[in-house]
Design an enzyme around this catalytic site. Sequence first.
Site, PDB file in Angstrom:
ATOM      1  N   ARG A   1     -24.611  30.681   4.206  1.00 37.98           N
ATOM      2  CA  ARG A   1     -25.492  29.982   4.179  1.00 37.98           C
ATOM      3  C   ARG A   1     -25.868  28.445   4.433  1.00 37.98           C
ATOM      4  O   ARG A   1     -26.909  28.872   4.761  1.00 37.98           O
ATOM      5  CB  ARG A   1     -25.666  30.282   2.151  1.00 37.98           C
ATOM      6  CG  ARG A   1     -24.993  31.312   2.115  1.00 37.98           C
ATOM      7  CD  ARG A   1     -25.327  31.280   0.182  1.00 37.98           C
ATOM      8  NE  ARG A   1     -24.925  32.233  -0.005  1.00 37.98           N
ATOM      9  CZ  ARG A   1     -24.092  33.126  -0.834  1.00 37.98           C
ATOM     10  NH1 ARG A   1     -22.560  32.728  -0.663  1.00 37.98           N
ATOM     11  NH2 ARG A   1     -23.495  34.430  -0.741  1.00 37.98           N
TER      12      ARG A   1
ATOM     13  N   GLU B   1     -12.232  29.293  -5.738  1.00 38.22           N
ATOM     14  CA  GLU B   1     -11.978  30.507  -6.633  1.00 38.22           C
ATOM     15  C   GLU B   1     -11.759  32.198  -6.282  1.00 38.22           C
ATOM     16  O   GLU B   1     -11.440  32.985  -7.120  1.00 38.22           O
ATOM     17  CB  GLU B   1     -13.012  30.325  -7.653  1.00 38.22           C
ATOM     18  CG  GLU B   1     -14.747  31.060  -7.134  1.00 38.22           C
ATOM     19  CD  GLU B   1     -15.829  29.653  -6.507  1.00 38.22           C
ATOM     20  OE1 GLU B   1     -16.591  29.424  -6.522  1.00 38.22           O
ATOM     21  OE2 GLU B   1     -14.669  29.255  -5.314  1.00 38.22           O
TER      22      GLU B   1
END
Length: 107
Positions: free
Chosen positions: A34, A72
């Site tokens: 991204r 995470e």
Amino acid sequence: EDPEVFQLVVDFFVERYRSQGADGPTHIAGFDARGFLFGPPIALALKIPFVMIRKSGKLPGVLVTSGKYVTEYSTDETVMRLGSVKAGDRVVLVDDLIATGGTALAG
């Protein structure tokens, strides 16, 4: 999906870093994948190099690694080409968001 909004976002960052003059960034680095959306047009507008930071196994050549880091979601490792930046360079790291900051810290 809206090119005018995309251009506004790019222009916002370009103006921010252009206004820093000689103290502004010497490189823009983008995290896979991204960071590749906004990083290149910002770097082009500023006429400075864009550096790809990718996950291990994706870039050819001699590489330098971030070492393993935990997000995470997973344990990852990022790499970039050796010599892409050097001591004293001022690098802006571009990604889509910062959740836990694991990727940014690895960069």
